[in-house]
Design an enzyme around this catalytic site. Structure first.
Site, mmCIF file in Angstrom:
data_model
loop_
_atom_site.group_PDB
_atom_site.id
_atom_site.type_symbol
_atom_site.label_atom_id
_atom_site.label_comp_id
_atom_site.label_asym_id
_atom_site.label_seq_id
_atom_site.Cartn_x
_atom_site.Cartn_y
_atom_site.Cartn_z
ATOM 1 N N SER A 141 0.695 -1.199 -0.027
ATOM 2 C CA SER A 141 0.044 0.165 -0.140
ATOM 3 C C SER A 141 0.943 1.178 0.274
ATOM 4 O O SER A 141 1.969 1.152 0.129
ATOM 5 C CB SER A 141 -0.765 -0.244 1.192
ATOM 6 O OG SER A 141 0.152 0.365 2.511
ATOM 7 N N LYS A 142 0.403 2.317 0.043
ATOM 8 C CA LYS A 142 0.876 3.716 -0.105
ATOM 9 C C LYS A 142 1.791 3.790 1.367
ATOM 10 O O LYS A 142 2.975 4.513 1.082
ATOM 11 C CB LYS A 142 -0.052 4.704 -0.059
ATOM 12 C CG LYS A 142 -0.557 4.973 -1.341
ATOM 13 C CD LYS A 142 -1.311 6.478 -1.053
ATOM 14 C CE LYS A 142 -2.245 6.761 -2.666
ATOM 15 N NZ LYS A 142 -3.120 7.661 -2.509
#
Ligand code: GLU
Length: 447
Positions: free
Chosen positions: A220-221
């Site tokens: 994910s980010k």
């Protein structure tokens, strides 16, 4: 169906940039289309009117192009199965919904249209990558309490839902194989029920493995860079991102790890993709990037490095192209990213960073005197050539009973501002006599 009839699609929602997960999905679709001689279709899933923007659509297209992925049909490319934006296909979704209503397979709730989930239907999802998954229709769509939940296909604002539009489009666009992230496995039974209701043949499904960060959690980010352009800014080459992403879930075999698009296209096989979660390993990416950097031609490498030099405040345009290319060749594969390579080679472009890093305060006056003796001879030697300079240095050190490093290290620091560099006499040779004299004079090592 022959291989040539393969039609795959990448169907991004234009609600953000092209992220690693999307780039990975697009890449595997592209590889399968190009390997099989089929077609790669780009479809924009912009039914979320609030979050979709033309700017995001543009950055996604630009991101795909940056990776070297081209498509045969799409919003900008046209094609026989268009339009390629879902917002331009609303009539089709509504017409199909009316069909389901007429056949009693769906009902209305206000302005929304709801598909009635049939009970007791046994289905098997034959996934090329995940294998067979058996599902009972009662469990395809459920409320929190486990009860059957009918499927909204048209929302009250008249827009189709994802699970519905994707089925209508994949059918209407004659998509033969749906390659997408594993996060869509749970949606597939709902989609299969819709195919069944319409009496349509199912496409092949191939869900790609999950991508994990180094902490083994779903990527994910949080794991740093998100969009492909952030990787570009960090100094990763499109060829390397392409190569690295292709290795997430697939191996080329025969120990082939570094490849270009052509070789990947030849070797790729959808059936060889594994469902085992793939780890996004930065060390591996750095390795792959470094290998691609080494393989670049001299002019291409210079062109790629120049903007990174500029962003360090340097002016490569003041130098000859050939000189810059020779400097980068001399770096001999140092630097894992274009950014690192630009940093490591900054002293070839300009003396400024050298002065910032090194002030020669570590050199005692005794040593300075010795260095001056040698450098005076060096600068007046008839030939300005690495091997000759080294010979001169060895002779001088022997005569003066001085270890070579005692003169080589200050020379290296004065020319590069670094303790590590390519061979110092090669650096000196390339910098040229005048430039060396100027730098050494600045430190009081000559004169
Ligand atoms: N628009 C969907 C997404 O971005 C497409 C999923 C699919 O390929 O079916 O996740």
């Amino acid at each position: 169906m022959t291989m040539k009839d393969v039609r795959v699609r990448f169907a991004p929602s234009p609600t953000g940039a092209l992220h690693i997960g999307g780039a990975h999905t697009a890449l595997f679709n592209w590889l399968w289309a190009r390997h099989s001689g089929g077609r790669f279709i780009l479809r924009i899933e912009d039914t979320d009117l609030e979050r979709s923007t033309p700017e995001y659509e543009r950055t996604i297209l630009d991101g795909l192009k940056w990776m070297g992925l081209d498509w045969d049909e799409g919003p900008d490319a046209g094609g026989d199965w268009g339009p390629y934006r879902q917002s331009e296909r609303l009539d089709g979704y509504r017409r199909r919904a009316v069909e389901l209503l007429d056949r009693g397979l769906a009902y209305k709730d206000g302005d929304a249209v709801i598909f009635k989930v049939p009970l007791g239907v046994e289905m098997t999802l034959h996934d090329t990558i995940y294998g067979d998954i058996n599902i009972q229709s009662d469990r395809a769509s459920m409320n929190q309490d486990g009860s059957v939940k009918d499927i909204v296909i048209i929302k009250s604002d008249g827009m189709p839902t994802y699970n519905y539009a994707v089925v209508v489009d994949d059918h209407d666009m004659n998509i033969t194989c749906v390659i997408r992230g594993e996060d869509h496995i749970s949606n597939t039974p709902k989609q299969m029920l819709l195919y069944r209701a319409f009496g349509w043949e199912l496409p092949e499904f191939a869900h790609l493995p999950m991508i994990l960060g180094a902490d083994k959690k779903k990527l994910s980010k949080r794991h740093g860079a998100a969009s492909v352009f952030e990787f570009s800014d960090m100094g990763y080459l499109p060829d390397a991102i392409f190569n690295f992403l292709a290795l997430l879930g697939w191996t080329a075999g025969n120990d082939v790890e570094i490849f270009d698009r052509e070789l990947a296209t030849t070797l790729f096989d959808l059936a060889k993709v594994t469902k085992k979660p793939a780890v996004f390993d930065m060390d591996k990416l750095n390795f792959v990037n470094q290998e691609h950097l080494k393989r670049l031609g001299a002019a291409a490498r210079r062109e790629i490095i120049e903007p990174f030099w500029r962003s360090l405040g340097l002016s490569p345009e003041r130098r000859e192209k050939k000189y810059l290319e020779d400097a980068l060749s001399l770096m001999g594969g140092r630097g894992r990213t274009t950014k690192e390579l630009a940093e490591f080679s900054d002293y070839f472009v300009d003396f400024g960073p050298v002065k910032e890093r090194y002030d020669a305060s570590d050199i005692s006056s005794d040593r300075r005197l010795a260095i001056r003796g040698f450098l005076g001879e060096l600068l007046s030697s008839p030939e300005w050539e690495a091997a000759k300079m080294e010979e001169l240095a060895r002779r001088w050190c022997e005569t003066n009973k001085t270890p070579l490093k005692d003169i080589a290290m200050p020379l290296r620091l004065a020319l590069t501002g670094r303790k590590v560099s390519p061979g110092v006499f090669e650096v000196a040779a390339l910098l040229g006599r005048d430039e060396c004299r100027a730098r050494l004079t600045h430190y009081g090592f000559v004169g």
